[in-house]
Design an enzyme around this catalytic site. Structure first.
Site, PDB file in Angstrom:
ATOM      1  N   SER A  64      54.649 -14.110   3.160  1.00 56.32           N
ATOM      2  CA  SER A  64      54.359 -15.442   3.727  1.00 56.32           C
ATOM      3  C   SER A  64      54.780 -15.546   5.192  1.00 56.32           C
ATOM      4  O   SER A  64      55.713 -16.273   5.517  1.00 56.32           O
ATOM      5  CB  SER A  64      54.974 -16.567   2.900  1.00 56.32           C
ATOM      6  OG  SER A  64      56.074 -16.183   2.106  1.00 56.32           O
ATOM      7  N   GLY A  77      59.939 -12.930   3.612  1.00 55.12           N
ATOM      8  CA  GLY A  77      60.592 -11.889   4.413  1.00 55.12           C
ATOM      9  C   GLY A  77      59.668 -10.698   4.581  1.00 55.12           C
ATOM     10  O   GLY A  77      58.624 -10.598   3.915  1.00 55.12           O
ATOM     11  N   LEU A  78      60.080  -9.801   5.453  1.00 50.27           N
ATOM     12  CA  LEU A  78      59.286  -8.609   5.762  1.00 50.27           C
ATOM     13  C   LEU A  78      59.085  -7.741   4.516  1.00 50.27           C
ATOM     14  O   LEU A  78      59.861  -7.823   3.556  1.00 50.27           O
ATOM     15  CB  LEU A  78      60.005  -7.766   6.834  1.00 50.27           C
ATOM     16  CG  LEU A  78      60.205  -8.399   8.212  1.00 50.27           C
ATOM     17  CD1 LEU A  78      61.096  -7.486   9.081  1.00 50.27           C
ATOM     18  CD2 LEU A  78      58.864  -8.649   8.894  1.00 50.27           C
ATOM     19  N   SER A  79      58.108  -6.882   4.574  1.00 47.54           N
ATOM     20  CA  SER A  79      57.916  -5.888   3.526  1.00 47.54           C
ATOM     21  C   SER A  79      59.171  -5.003   3.471  1.00 47.54           C
ATOM     22  O   SER A  79      59.670  -4.559   4.507  1.00 47.54           O
ATOM     23  CB  SER A  79      56.682  -5.036   3.851  1.00 47.54           C
ATOM     24  OG  SER A  79      56.552  -4.010   2.904  1.00 47.54           O
ATOM     25  N   GLY A  80      59.708  -4.798   2.292  1.00 50.50           N
ATOM     26  CA  GLY A  80      60.912  -3.973   2.157  1.00 50.50           C
ATOM     27  C   GLY A  80      62.210  -4.706   2.423  1.00 50.50           C
ATOM     28  O   GLY A  80      63.288  -4.101   2.394  1.00 50.50           O
ATOM     29  N   GLY A  86      63.531  -6.977   0.534  1.00 52.08           N
ATOM     30  CA  GLY A  86      64.280  -7.130  -0.717  1.00 52.08           C
ATOM     31  C   GLY A  86      63.826  -8.283  -1.595  1.00 52.08           C
ATOM     32  O   GLY A  86      64.515  -8.641  -2.555  1.00 52.08           O
ATOM     33  N   LYS A  87      62.683  -8.847  -1.301  1.00 52.81           N
ATOM     34  CA  LYS A  87      62.209 -10.011  -2.063  1.00 52.81           C
ATOM     35  C   LYS A  87      62.077  -9.697  -3.553  1.00 52.81           C
ATOM     36  O   LYS A  87      62.590 -10.433  -4.400  1.00 52.81           O
ATOM     37  CB  LYS A  87      60.833 -10.490  -1.513  1.00 52.81           C
ATOM     38  CG  LYS A  87      60.860 -10.845  -0.035  1.00 52.81           C
ATOM     39  CD  LYS A  87      59.492 -11.290   0.449  1.00 52.81           C
ATOM     40  CE  LYS A  87      58.405 -10.216   0.398  1.00 52.81           C
ATOM     41  NZ  LYS A  87      58.671  -9.042   1.249  1.00 52.81           N
ATOM     42  N   THR A  88      61.381  -8.623  -3.873  1.00 47.28           N
ATOM     43  CA  THR A  88      61.158  -8.284  -5.283  1.00 47.28           C
ATOM     44  C   THR A  88      62.474  -7.920  -5.967  1.00 47.28           C
ATOM     45  O   THR A  88      62.761  -8.384  -7.077  1.00 47.28           O
ATOM     46  CB  THR A  88      60.135  -7.131  -5.400  1.00 47.28           C
ATOM     47  OG1 THR A  88      58.899  -7.565  -4.826  1.00 47.28           O
ATOM     48  CG2 THR A  88      59.892  -6.743  -6.844  1.00 47.28           C
TER      49      THR A  88
HETATM   50  N1  LIG Z   1      70.908  -6.997  -0.736  1.00 52.07           N
HETATM   51  C1  LIG Z   1      69.733  -6.407  -1.049  1.00 52.07           C
HETATM   52  N2  LIG Z   1      68.755  -7.154  -1.578  1.00 52.07           N
HETATM   53  C2  LIG Z   1      67.565  -6.610  -1.890  1.00 52.07           C
HETATM   54  N3  LIG Z   1      67.233  -5.317  -1.717  1.00 52.07           N
HETATM   55  C3  LIG Z   1      68.170  -4.506  -1.199  1.00 52.07           C
HETATM   56  C4  LIG Z   1      69.452  -5.023  -0.832  1.00 52.07           C
HETATM   57  N4  LIG Z   1      70.169  -4.002  -0.347  1.00 52.07           N
HETATM   58  C5  LIG Z   1      69.371  -2.927  -0.416  1.00 52.07           C
HETATM   59  N5  LIG Z   1      68.160  -3.206  -0.920  1.00 52.07           N
HETATM   60  C6  LIG Z   1      67.037  -2.259  -1.138  1.00 52.07           C
HETATM   61  O1  LIG Z   1      65.929  -2.637  -0.308  1.00 52.07           O
HETATM   62  C7  LIG Z   1      64.691  -2.350  -0.953  1.00 52.07           C
HETATM   63  C8  LIG Z   1      63.872  -3.639  -0.994  1.00 52.07           C
HETATM   64  O2  LIG Z   1      62.600  -3.379  -1.573  1.00 52.07           O
HETATM   65  P1  LIG Z   1      61.715  -4.541  -2.234  1.00 52.07           P
HETATM   66  O3  LIG Z   1      62.564  -5.425  -3.079  1.00 52.07           O
HETATM   67  O4  LIG Z   1      60.543  -3.897  -2.881  1.00 52.07           O
HETATM   68  O5  LIG Z   1      61.234  -5.370  -0.945  1.00 52.07           O
HETATM   69  P2  LIG Z   1      60.040  -6.428  -0.787  1.00 52.07           P
HETATM   70  O6  LIG Z   1      59.693  -6.937  -2.164  1.00 52.07           O
HETATM   71  O7  LIG Z   1      60.609  -7.480   0.103  1.00 52.07           O
HETATM   72  O8  LIG Z   1      58.921  -5.692  -0.133  1.00 52.07           O
HETATM   73  C9  LIG Z   1      65.024  -1.802  -2.328  1.00 52.07           C
HETATM   74  O9  LIG Z   1      64.965  -0.393  -2.272  1.00 52.07           O
HETATM   75  C10 LIG Z   1      66.472  -2.278  -2.555  1.00 52.07           C
HETATM   76  O10 LIG Z   1      67.196  -1.435  -3.397  1.00 52.07           O
HETATM   77 MG   LIG Z   2      57.827  -6.938  -3.187  1.00 56.31          MG
END
Ligand SMILES: Nc1ncnc2c1ncn2[C@@H]1O[C@H](COP(=O)(O)OP(=O)(O)O)[C@@H](O)[C@H]1O
Ligand SMILES: [Mg+2]
Length: 196
Positions: free
Chosen positions: A88, A14-17, A19-21
């Site tokens: 990815s 998925g896109l950056s931000g 929620g993957k991590t």
């Molecule tokens: N259902 C959800 N699942 C994951 N993250 C969420 C959700 N709802 C809100 N968020 C917020 O979105 C952000 C995702 O960030 P992050 O997990 O670092 O994304 P990624 O790893 O994809 O770049 C976090 O601030 C998280 O609290």
């Molecule tokens: Mg991440």
């Protein structure tokens, strides 16, 4: 702990931000509580060691994914629960890994670009829109969504715990995890006439 546990690779794309991590950390905790051996391969960490020096051209991004896939496969075949969270962006690289790992569960962490940019967890979207970062996925570089993911999370509409639950339930559905006693009882209660 059971000794015949089957390993699997849970792959968050998925896109950056998106929620993957965040979701992968909740799932990791849940798996550990159930006594699984877990390894997490997070894109951001991988790029500081295994893929150190790689950039963001299509070739480098694909190399990064294939390296992660290689390690994930080694672990999976040894019974480890592997969690990968990496943008990815290219379908072909993901599919290549998927073909190599039989026990592969693909999770599309879906979130509209505007919402990811609004969250701007790492401040990178602002820089990308200001033209300070080249080849930023979703802004100036492609993201090819999976066509047939095993799970789709809509993280703009769900709480992280809810998203993680969907993933765990899919692992149970596929037979990689046993439902817990309380889950079985909960489902029984929900479907039983006795509860009415
Ligand atoms: N259902 C959800 N699942 C994951 N993250 C969420 C959700 N709802 C809100 N968020 C917020 O979105 C952000 C995702 O960030 P992050 O997990 O670092 O994304 P990624 O790893 O994809 O770049 C976090 O601030 C998280 O609290
Ligand atoms: Mg991440």
């Amino acid at each position: 702990m059971e000794h015949n546990e089957r390993g699997f690779t849970l792959w968050f794309t998925g896109l950056s931000g998106s929620g993957k991590t965040t979701v992968s950390e909740i799932v990791e905790r849940e798996l550990r509580e159930r006594g699984r051996r877990v390894e997490v391969l997070d894109g951001d960490i991988v790029r500081t060691n295994l893929s150190k020096g790689l950039g963001f051209s299509k070739e480098d991004r694909d190399t990064n994914i294939l390296r992660i896939g290689f390690v994930a496969e080694l672990l999976t075949r040894n019974g480890v629960s592997v969690i990968v969270s990496a943008i990815s962006p290219y379908k072909e690289a993901r599919d290549q890994v998927r073909r190599r790992i039989i026990d592969f569960v693909e999770v599309h962490v879906h979130c509209p670009l505007e919402v990811c940019a609004e969250r701007d967890v790492k401040g990178l979207y602002k820089k990308a829109f200001d033209g300070e970062i080249e080849r930023f996925t979703g802004v100036s570089d492609p993201y090819e969504p999976p066509e047939a993911p095993d799970v789709v999370l809509d993280t703009d509409q769900e709480e992280p715990e809810e998203s993680a639950r969907k993933v765990v339930e899919k692992l149970e559905f596929f037979g990689y995890l046993q439902p817990t006693v309380s889950e079985v009882r909960e489902r029984h209660r929900a479907t039983s006439n006795l509860s009415q």
